[in-house]
Design a protein around this motif. Structure first.
Motif, PDB file in Angstrom:
ATOM      1  N   GLN A  16       0.853  -1.189   0.000  1.00 57.69           N
ATOM      2  CA  GLN A  16       0.000   0.000   0.000  1.00 57.69           C
ATOM      3  C   GLN A  16       0.885   1.234   0.000  1.00 57.69           C
ATOM      4  O   GLN A  16       2.033   1.191   0.438  1.00 57.69           O
ATOM      5  N   HIS A  20       1.210   5.598  -1.779  1.00 58.38           N
ATOM      6  CA  HIS A  20       1.044   6.432  -2.982  1.00 58.38           C
ATOM      7  C   HIS A  20       2.023   7.586  -2.909  1.00 58.38           C
ATOM      8  O   HIS A  20       2.320   8.105  -1.839  1.00 58.38           O
ATOM      9  N   THR A  61       5.861   9.124  -4.703  1.00 55.39           N
ATOM     10  CA  THR A  61       7.013   8.829  -5.545  1.00 55.39           C
ATOM     11  C   THR A  61       8.196   8.354  -4.712  1.00 55.39           C
ATOM     12  O   THR A  61       8.307   8.663  -3.522  1.00 55.39           O
ATOM     13  N   ASP A  89       6.875   6.410  -9.797  1.00 56.74           N
ATOM     14  CA  ASP A  89       5.546   6.459  -9.197  1.00 56.74           C
ATOM     15  C   ASP A  89       5.297   5.183  -8.400  1.00 56.74           C
ATOM     16  O   ASP A  89       5.553   4.082  -8.886  1.00 56.74           O
ATOM     17  N   ILE A  90       4.795   5.334  -7.188  1.00 56.86           N
ATOM     18  CA  ILE A  90       4.496   4.183  -6.337  1.00 56.86           C
ATOM     19  C   ILE A  90       3.154   3.608  -6.751  1.00 56.86           C
ATOM     20  O   ILE A  90       2.120   4.280  -6.671  1.00 56.86           O
ATOM     21  N   GLN A  91       3.178   2.358  -7.222  1.00 62.41           N
ATOM     22  CA  GLN A  91       1.985   1.674  -7.710  1.00 62.41           C
ATOM     23  C   GLN A  91       1.922   0.275  -7.101  1.00 62.41           C
ATOM     24  O   GLN A  91       2.286  -0.696  -7.752  1.00 62.41           O
ATOM     25  N   MET A 124       4.456  -3.548  -5.343  1.00 64.15           N
ATOM     26  CA  MET A 124       5.697  -3.408  -6.090  1.00 64.15           C
ATOM     27  C   MET A 124       6.888  -3.530  -5.140  1.00 64.15           C
ATOM     28  O   MET A 124       6.742  -3.392  -3.928  1.00 64.15           O
ATOM     29  N   HIS A 181      12.928  -1.086  -9.893  1.00 66.60           N
ATOM     30  CA  HIS A 181      11.611  -1.359  -9.325  1.00 66.60           C
ATOM     31  C   HIS A 181      10.913  -2.412 -10.179  1.00 66.60           C
ATOM     32  O   HIS A 181      11.196  -2.546 -11.372  1.00 66.60           O
ATOM     33  N   LEU A 184       6.920  -3.996 -10.772  1.00 67.55           N
ATOM     34  CA  LEU A 184       5.490  -4.038 -10.500  1.00 67.55           C
ATOM     35  C   LEU A 184       5.063  -5.496 -10.422  1.00 67.55           C
ATOM     36  O   LEU A 184       5.494  -6.328 -11.223  1.00 67.55           O
TER      37      LEU A 184
END
Length: 278
Positions: free
Chosen positions: A45, A47, A49, A58-60, A63, A113, A115
């Motif tokens: 969880q 949101h 950067t 971007d934090i998605q 990940m 990173h 995803l």
């Protein structure tokens, strides 16, 4: 005068590896680096950067982020994060007799990173590792087994990438490790080839295969990256940075930097300052 970057060390001499829940109150940090260990961060969880060197990500969730030694990173989140942080010294992986674990670690940390398609089992593996490492007697076999399963699962669930079985990547990773460890900033391919017990021609071929760059270009990319870190995150003069990176004078450094970065050190520093203000 040279102003050193903030260097954090959450490891200890007796613990080569550590796993903890991500601290939920940590949402923003100043640019800093960890020069003694690697860091693997899993977010289920959150949101905002996460910046690693010159890359703003971007934090998605879900990940993972892989942060190598000497890399500069910082957080800028606007929502409560949740996940795990793993830190380990390089000798923990390098001293393992399990070659598969080393190959998986090399593959994982070749990406800044990743995803993920889902996170349930990833969370479970991190939780199991955290519990095992808190035991009074820690079994290295259990820890390595859980690590291998975790790394393999991350790569299996990764979107857009696949694990590689390319053995040449091990030698390439050893070159990268040497570049990180070498504080003299040697720029000669033959010296690295000798340390790796190979030939300059073979090292060149491996670099071309993996990065589509010559060995000399890989070395230059590392030196330029370090120069960019100092230009963007310290108030050292260009002459001081040139001296730190083992150039005979600042003019030589400026020519080298411009050749590989397509911009002068001064122009790069100016653009970095403008970006920070924005």
């Amino acid at each position: 005068m040279h102003q050193p970057l903030d260097i954090k060390d959450k490891s200890s001499d007796k613990n080569s590896i550590k796993v903890e829940a991500f601290r939920k109150h940590v949402r923003t940090t100043k640019p800093h680096k960890h020069n003694n260990y690697f860091e693997l961060i899993f977010l289920s969880q959150g949101h905002g950067t996460h910046a690693i060197d010159q890359e703003k990500i971007d934090i998605q969730p879900p990940m993972v982020f892989g942060i190598g030694k000497e890399q500069i990173h910082y957080w800028d989140m606007d929502a409560e994060p949740e996940g795990y942080v793993m830190i380990f010294r390089s000798d923990f992986i390098m001293n393992s007799h399990d070659k598969a674990l080393l190959e998986l670690a090399n593959e994982l940390f070749s990406h800044s990173h990743i995803l993920l398609s889902k996170d349930e089992s990833i969370t479970q593996f991190f939780s199991l590792l955290a519990k095992e490492l808190k035991e009074l007697t820690v079994s290295p076999y259990v820890v390595e087994g859980l690590l291998k399963a975790l790394f393999g699962k991350i790569l299996q669930m990764a979107l857009h990438i696949k694990p590689t079985q390319d053995k040449s990547k091990n030698l390439y990773q050893q070159l990268v490790d040497l570049l990180i460890e070498n504080k003299e900033y040697d720029r000669k391919v033959e010296n690295y080839a000798e340390l790796l017990n190979t030939t300059p021609q073979n090292l060149n071929a491996i670099c071309r295969k993996i990065e589509n760059l010559t060995a000399s270009e890989v070395i230059a990319a590392h030196i330029v990256k370090e120069a960019k870190r100092l230009l963007a995150h310290s108030n050292s003069s260009i002459s001081e940075i040139a001296f730190h990176l083992n150039f005979k004078d600042s003019s030589h450094f400026v020519k080298y930097f411009k050749r590989h970065a397509q911009v002068t050190p001064g122009a790069f520093r100016s653009s970095s300052l403008i970006e920070k203000r924005n």
